[in-house]
Scaffold this motif. Structure first.
Motif, PDB file in Angstrom:
ATOM      1  N   GLN A  29       5.109 -24.452  18.874  1.00  0.00           N
ATOM      2  CA  GLN A  29       5.694 -23.939  20.122  1.00  0.00           C
ATOM      3  C   GLN A  29       6.479 -22.666  19.849  1.00  0.00           C
ATOM      4  N   ASN A  30       7.323 -22.713  18.821  1.00  0.00           N
ATOM      5  CA  ASN A  30       8.149 -21.554  18.485  1.00  0.00           C
ATOM      6  C   ASN A  30       7.298 -20.340  18.138  1.00  0.00           C
ATOM      7  N   VAL A  33       4.070 -19.835  21.318  1.00  0.00           N
ATOM      8  CA  VAL A  33       4.492 -19.560  22.691  1.00  0.00           C
ATOM      9  C   VAL A  33       5.601 -18.516  22.726  1.00  0.00           C
ATOM     10  N   GLU A  34       6.646 -18.715  21.900  1.00  0.00           N
ATOM     11  CA  GLU A  34       7.804 -17.846  22.036  1.00  0.00           C
ATOM     12  C   GLU A  34       7.676 -16.536  21.271  1.00  0.00           C
ATOM     13  N   LYS A  35       7.266 -16.620  19.994  1.00  0.00           N
ATOM     14  CA  LYS A  35       7.221 -15.382  19.210  1.00  0.00           C
ATOM     15  C   LYS A  35       6.007 -14.526  19.554  1.00  0.00           C
ATOM     16  N   GLN A  36       4.820 -15.122  19.514  1.00  0.00           N
ATOM     17  CA  GLN A  36       3.600 -14.333  19.690  1.00  0.00           C
ATOM     18  C   GLN A  36       3.185 -14.199  21.146  1.00  0.00           C
TER      19      GLN A  36
ATOM     20  N   ALA B 204      20.181 -29.736  13.956  1.00  0.00           N
ATOM     21  CA  ALA B 204      18.828 -29.165  13.835  1.00  0.00           C
ATOM     22  C   ALA B 204      18.202 -28.975  15.213  1.00  0.00           C
ATOM     23  N   ALA B 205      18.321 -30.008  16.051  1.00  0.00           N
ATOM     24  CA  ALA B 205      17.713 -29.937  17.384  1.00  0.00           C
ATOM     25  C   ALA B 205      18.370 -28.848  18.229  1.00  0.00           C
ATOM     26  N   LEU B 206      19.719 -28.766  18.187  1.00  0.00           N
ATOM     27  CA  LEU B 206      20.421 -27.772  19.006  1.00  0.00           C
ATOM     28  C   LEU B 206      20.110 -26.352  18.550  1.00  0.00           C
ATOM     29  N   LEU B 207      20.030 -26.150  17.243  1.00  0.00           N
ATOM     30  CA  LEU B 207      19.700 -24.811  16.726  1.00  0.00           C
ATOM     31  C   LEU B 207      18.358 -24.329  17.267  1.00  0.00           C
ATOM     32  N   ILE B 208      17.383 -25.238  17.252  1.00  0.00           N
ATOM     33  CA  ILE B 208      16.041 -24.841  17.694  1.00  0.00           C
ATOM     34  C   ILE B 208      15.991 -24.717  19.213  1.00  0.00           C
ATOM     35  N   TRP B 209      16.609 -25.670  19.900  1.00  0.00           N
ATOM     36  CA  TRP B 209      16.476 -25.735  21.359  1.00  0.00           C
ATOM     37  C   TRP B 209      17.308 -24.653  22.049  1.00  0.00           C
ATOM     38  N   LEU B 210      18.608 -24.582  21.706  1.00  0.00           N
ATOM     39  CA  LEU B 210      19.494 -23.679  22.445  1.00  0.00           C
ATOM     40  C   LEU B 210      19.536 -22.277  21.843  1.00  0.00           C
ATOM     41  N   LEU B 211      19.546 -22.186  20.523  1.00  0.00           N
ATOM     42  CA  LEU B 211      19.686 -20.862  19.914  1.00  0.00           C
ATOM     43  C   LEU B 211      18.345 -20.227  19.563  1.00  0.00           C
ATOM     44  N   GLY B 212      17.267 -21.005  19.709  1.00  0.00           N
ATOM     45  CA  GLY B 212      15.952 -20.433  19.446  1.00  0.00           C
ATOM     46  C   GLY B 212      15.701 -20.105  17.987  1.00  0.00           C
ATOM     47  N   TRP B 217      13.406 -21.943   9.354  1.00  0.00           N
ATOM     48  CA  TRP B 217      14.723 -21.770   8.733  1.00  0.00           C
ATOM     49  C   TRP B 217      15.469 -23.094   8.650  1.00  0.00           C
ATOM     50  N   VAL B 218      15.297 -23.911   9.685  1.00  0.00           N
ATOM     51  CA  VAL B 218      15.983 -25.206   9.693  1.00  0.00           C
ATOM     52  C   VAL B 218      15.493 -26.072   8.533  1.00  0.00           C
TER      53      VAL B 218
END
Lengths: 191, 239
Positions: A29-30, A33-36, B204-212, B217-218
């Motif tokens: 997804q990251n 969807v978001e980056k590319q 881990a979840a908040l870093l990915i979900w809220l901060l993108g 990296w996580v």
């Protein structure tokens, strides 16, 4: 060059996936969807639905489907889409296979090493967060409809709660759940 | 002696008697002059060198391909659903591995990055037939799913704007989200999440979900944290 990008992206996805297909969801997804921006979040959710109800490992299914969709979405013909899907699924497995090959003899001897053991326990905890993030990222208006007292949102919430109940507490077969919710969707929205 | 424990080593390849008997006896009709006596494990074949170096590895790879083809083509719902089928095929039916060896392969595949089922195919293929075994097992495992997915992807693109298909997917989307949310809690139990270490998955979840933040990296941070923790105090938080 979309094929090179595809290869590199799925190479990364493959080697950073720990703990099975569901933790791969957040990664794909990251990246996709978001980056590319190869597809919309809605298309991605559809891909997940298909990958879960067709046979085979979910990671392979998602990579194949995402590779195809990414290429075809950028306006290239179908056969190049097939090439893209093959590249994506090859890229997703090649590094883990090499890593497996190298680490196989080493790790089977050092599995009881406390440092290695601690690392894997922390990793397992992190993967739980990764899967949670995947679910949170998919809580969008594309998959649930606009929040409020409209038909789609209410039906979606009911479906969400029901599927969660059956999946978590009753351990119902996932393909049964997908089929059932597809039928519900068809029945509710068609009439 | 238990039949499953009888293992003969042949040019670096390990076979268990029952699977050996099955494969070679089916081959007997094709190679005249091949004598194979199972009970005493006497290889009195005039082609024994040929067999051990050439034919038997090929049979082994073919069997690996067929077994993993079955495992890949008939399990729906991801890698972990394949475990029981794999166990039945590899441990009970073919007797390639003992249950303990199978469990070792399982924990190794789970620990390593990548697609779980492919990792299993890699480690079992390597154990049984080296590089060729890996290629056969992995290809067998992913061939059918890839073909099917491609077929579906091509078909669905044509019908994408169809109202019926769209209505089905409107029902499917919330269901998929729920089906990803459920494993979170199941995995939380398996990973032994407690009140004192639940900050790791939550952050881990908040870093990915809220901060993108990219999950890459996580994961890297988790590996470094784990290695540091293991070196300072080799017991992870409250375990």
């Amino acid at each position: 060059m979309i094929f090179l990008k595809l290869f590199w992206t799925f190479l990364k996805i493959g080697i950073f996936t720990f703990g099975g297909g569901y933790s791969m969801v957040a990664l794909i997804q990251n990246e996709v969807v978001e980056k590319q921006g190869w597809m919309t979040a809605q298309e991605f959710t559809d891909i997940l639905a298909i990958s879960q109800m067709t046979p085979g490992p979910m990671g392979i299914n998602t990579a194949t489907y995402a590779g195809y969709t990414a290429v075809v979405n950028s306006g290239l013909p179908i056969w190049e889409g097939i090439l893209g899907s093959l590249i994506a699924s090859f890229a997703v497995i090649i590094l883990p296979i090499i890593a497996m090959w190298i680490v196989y003899s080493y790790l089977s001897r050092h599995r009881d090493n406390p440092v290695v053991d601690t690392m894997f326990r922390i990793l397992r905890l992190t993967v739980v967060g990764l899967i949670a993030a995947a679910a949170l990222l998919l809580l969008t208006k594309e998959s649930f409809g606009l929040p409020g007292l409209n038909k789609q949102f209410i039906v979606s919430i009911i479906l969400f709660v029901a599927v969660f109940y059956f999946s978590y507490w009753r351990r119902t077969n996932p393909i049964l759940l997908i089929l059932a919710s597809g039928i519900v969707g068809l029945a509710v929205y068609s009439f | 002696m238990d039949r499953a424990e009888l293992i003969c080593t042949l040019k670096g390849f390990r076979f268990q008697v029952s699977s050996f008997k099955f494969q070679v006896s089916s081959f007997r009709f094709q190679v005249p002059g091949f004598k194979f006596q199972v009970p005493g494990l006497n290889f009195n074949s005039q082609f024994s060198t040929l067999n051990s170096q050439f034919i038997i590895p090929i049979i082994m790879k073919k069997a690996l391909f067929v077994s993993f083809w079955k495992i890949g083509a008939f399990t729906i719902g991801g890698g972990y659903v394949m475990i029981p089928l794999m166990e039945r095929e590899v441990v009970d039916r073919r007797r390639w591995l003992t249950r303990e060896e199978f469990l070792d392969c399982l924990s190794l595949s789970q620990a390593m990055p990548g697609v779980f089922a492919v990792n299993m195919a890699t480690v079992i293929g390597r154990k049984l037939a080296g590089f060729g075994g890996v290629v056969c097992a992995v290809l067998g495992n992913i061939l059918m799913p890839i073909a099917l997915i491609l077929l579906i992807a091509m078909t669905l693109r044509i019908f994408r704007d169809n109202a019926v298909v769209e209505h089905i997917f409107m029902g499917l989307r919330p269901a998929v989200v729920a089906m990803i949310a459920a494993p979170v809690f199941r995995m939380a139990k398996a990973a032994k999440v407690t009140w004192s270490n639940c900050w790791i998955p939550i952050i881990a979840a908040l870093l990915i979900w809220l901060l993108g933040v990219s999950p890459v990296w996580v994961i890297l941070a988790a590996i470094i944290l784990g290695l540091l923790w293991g070196n300072i105090k080799p017991t992870p938080p409250s375990l």
